[in-house]
Write a protein that holds these residues in place. Structure first.
Motif, PDB file in Angstrom:
ATOM      1  N   SER A  52      29.302  41.667  36.931  1.00  0.00           N
ATOM      2  CA  SER A  52      30.196  42.510  36.129  1.00  0.00           C
ATOM      3  C   SER A  52      30.749  43.670  36.947  1.00  0.00           C
TER       4      SER A  52
ATOM      5  N   THR B 278      33.630  42.288  39.241  1.00  0.00           N
ATOM      6  CA  THR B 278      34.920  42.087  38.569  1.00  0.00           C
ATOM      7  C   THR B 278      35.517  43.422  38.114  1.00  0.00           C
TER       8      THR B 278
ATOM      9  N   ASP C  48      33.416  42.399  30.856  1.00  0.00           N
ATOM     10  CA  ASP C  48      32.850  41.437  29.903  1.00  0.00           C
ATOM     11  C   ASP C  48      32.798  40.027  30.501  1.00  0.00           C
ATOM     12  N   TYR C  49      33.844  39.665  31.236  1.00  0.00           N
ATOM     13  CA  TYR C  49      33.859  38.347  31.887  1.00  0.00           C
ATOM     14  C   TYR C  49      32.709  38.236  32.888  1.00  0.00           C
TER      15      TYR C  49
ATOM     16  N   LEU D 140      29.591  35.712  32.507  1.00  0.00           N
ATOM     17  CA  LEU D 140      29.485  34.687  33.544  1.00  0.00           C
ATOM     18  C   LEU D 140      28.137  34.773  34.253  1.00  0.00           C
TER      19      LEU D 140
ATOM     20  N   ALA E 263      32.647  34.368  28.326  1.00  0.00           N
ATOM     21  CA  ALA E 263      33.343  34.730  29.558  1.00  0.00           C
ATOM     22  C   ALA E 263      34.805  34.304  29.484  1.00  0.00           C
ATOM     23  N   LYS E 264      35.032  33.082  29.041  1.00  0.00           N
ATOM     24  CA  LYS E 264      36.400  32.563  28.937  1.00  0.00           C
ATOM     25  C   LYS E 264      37.220  33.363  27.921  1.00  0.00           C
TER      26      LYS E 264
ATOM     27  N   ALA F  80      36.909  36.480  27.161  1.00  0.00           N
ATOM     28  CA  ALA F  80      37.237  37.798  27.716  1.00  0.00           C
ATOM     29  C   ALA F  80      38.509  37.749  28.557  1.00  0.00           C
ATOM     30  N   LEU F  81      38.768  36.599  29.192  1.00  0.00           N
ATOM     31  CA  LEU F  81      39.930  36.458  30.074  1.00  0.00           C
ATOM     32  C   LEU F  81      41.260  36.551  29.332  1.00  0.00           C
TER      33      LEU F  81
ATOM     34  N   ARG G 177      43.519  33.520  36.790  1.00  0.00           N
ATOM     35  CA  ARG G 177      42.861  33.553  35.480  1.00  0.00           C
ATOM     36  C   ARG G 177      42.404  32.154  35.083  1.00  0.00           C
TER      37      ARG G 177
ATOM     38  N   SER H 225      38.532  30.845  34.470  1.00  0.00           N
ATOM     39  CA  SER H 225      38.148  30.114  33.257  1.00  0.00           C
ATOM     40  C   SER H 225      37.432  28.815  33.625  1.00  0.00           C
TER      41      SER H 225
ATOM     42  N   ALA I  72      33.855  29.410  34.763  1.00  0.00           N
ATOM     43  CA  ALA I  72      32.895  29.557  33.653  1.00  0.00           C
ATOM     44  C   ALA I  72      32.454  28.193  33.138  1.00  0.00           C
TER      45      ALA I  72
END
Length: 332
Positions: A184, A187, A206-207, A211, A304-305, A307-308, A317, A321, A324
């Motif tokens: 985290s 990122t 968050d991603y 993840l 995770a996905k 959050a993107l 992006r 995805s 994840a």
């Protein structure tokens, strides 16, 4: 490997970020040098050059690029993240008395525990030098907090790993510390250095958090049902090392008195004998804890996905995805 095989998400990400990764590798080699202590680059190179995926620094580069960053501070932050990761590995191998990592002898085995600990300390110091060079107090705050959280998570794991009172809440706290905190942070700082909006920086955090949790849960599950050739670990290593990971925690929570006595003997007291791993697997099968653990990993990958969605529409992006999905696809 078959050349026509579809590239894995992290390989596609590495290809897209190849120029930046090359620059980060040059920076890493330059900064792990030491004029007065040649053992430092010897020990560091053994681990840094061992063929790791560079996943964490890639996340920093990917976040910065996705948010439109044009400078070069993201290179320093990516190197910082890799140094923090390498330092924690050096320390972990000493604490765990490990003899092998990534299919090679560990630094503490080839040199000694003192060298591993001190070189790890050196890398932590180097990482803070790199952070400061970006001139961003916020970046320094994020990565300093992550470093403290990682150390806290490792200490918590040491005290909770063989305690049958450890529940899923403590397990999640350990995972957030030992794994997700650096994901985290990696990122998040990419977005901060790129001047992304607060909503985007939060989405990046968050991603990385989700993840990292999915990654560690999957790793813990693969210890019981993975291919040892693919994972580099023998099936049941965590059981033999008396580590309470999620599949076992779920089984202990549903155990009868007799089953709990089995877990007490094998995990808490460490009195293991032939056939215990098979019995442990049978108890996990009885309560469906391997499947339940897989579902937990998939839920975190889905988070995770999700959050993107708050991030810019960019080819990176899509790769993040896919990454994840890939983290949990190993469990099918």
């Amino acid at each position: 490997m078959d050349q026509v095989m579809t590239k894995k998400p992290h390989e596609m990400l590495a290809a897209t970020l190849s120029q930046e990764l090359d620059a980060v590798n040059v920076l890493i080699r330059k900064r792990m040098a030491s004029e007065h202590a040649p053992r430092i680059p010897e020990v560091t190179a053994h681990l840094v050059e061992a063929g790791g995926k560079r996943l964490r620094p890639m996340l920093t580069l990917a976040a910065a690029k996705m948010c439109g960053y044009q400078g070069d501070h993201h290179l320093k932050l990516a190197a910082t993240v890799e140094f923090i990761h390498t330092a924690t590995l050096l320390h972990d191998d000493v604490v765990d008395e490990s003899a092998q990592r990534r299919g090679r002898p560990t630094a503490n085995l080839l040199w000694d525990n003192k060298s591993s600990v001190l070189v790890g300390d050196y890398l932590f110091a180097r990482s803070f030098q790199l952070m400061v060079e970006t001139g961003s107090l916020r970046v320094l705050d994020i990565l300093a907090n992550a470093s403290a959280t990682i150390a806290e998570g490792e200490v918590l794991q040491m005290t909770a790993a063989s305690n049958l009172k450890t529940g899923e809440d403590i397990y999640l706290q350990v995972v957030r510390g030992k794994t997700a905190a650096l994901f985290s942070a990696a990122t998040e700082v990419g977005g901060v250095i790129a001047g992304a909006s607060e909503a985007q920086v939060k989405a990046l955090f968050d991603y990385g958090d989700a993840l990292g949790i999915a990654f560690q849960i999957a790793d813990d599950l693969l210890d019981y049902q993975g291919d040892s050739k693919a994972t580099g670990k023998n099936v049941g290593d965590d059981f033999r090392e008396r580590k309470l990971t999620l599949p076992v925690i779920k089984a202990v929570a549903q155990a009868t008195e007799e089953e709990r006595a089995f877990w007490t003997r094998t995990i808490e007291k460490g009195r293991q004998q032939d056939g215990d791993l098979e019995q442990a697997l049978a108890l996990m099968a009885k309560y469906g804890t391997l499947e339940a653990t897989r579902e937990d990993a998939c839920r975190w990958a889905a988070k995770a996905k999700a959050a993107l969605e708050a991030l810019p529409d960019h080819e990176i992006r899509s790769m993040l995805s896919d990454l994840a999905d890939y983290v949990v696809s190993r469990l099918s």
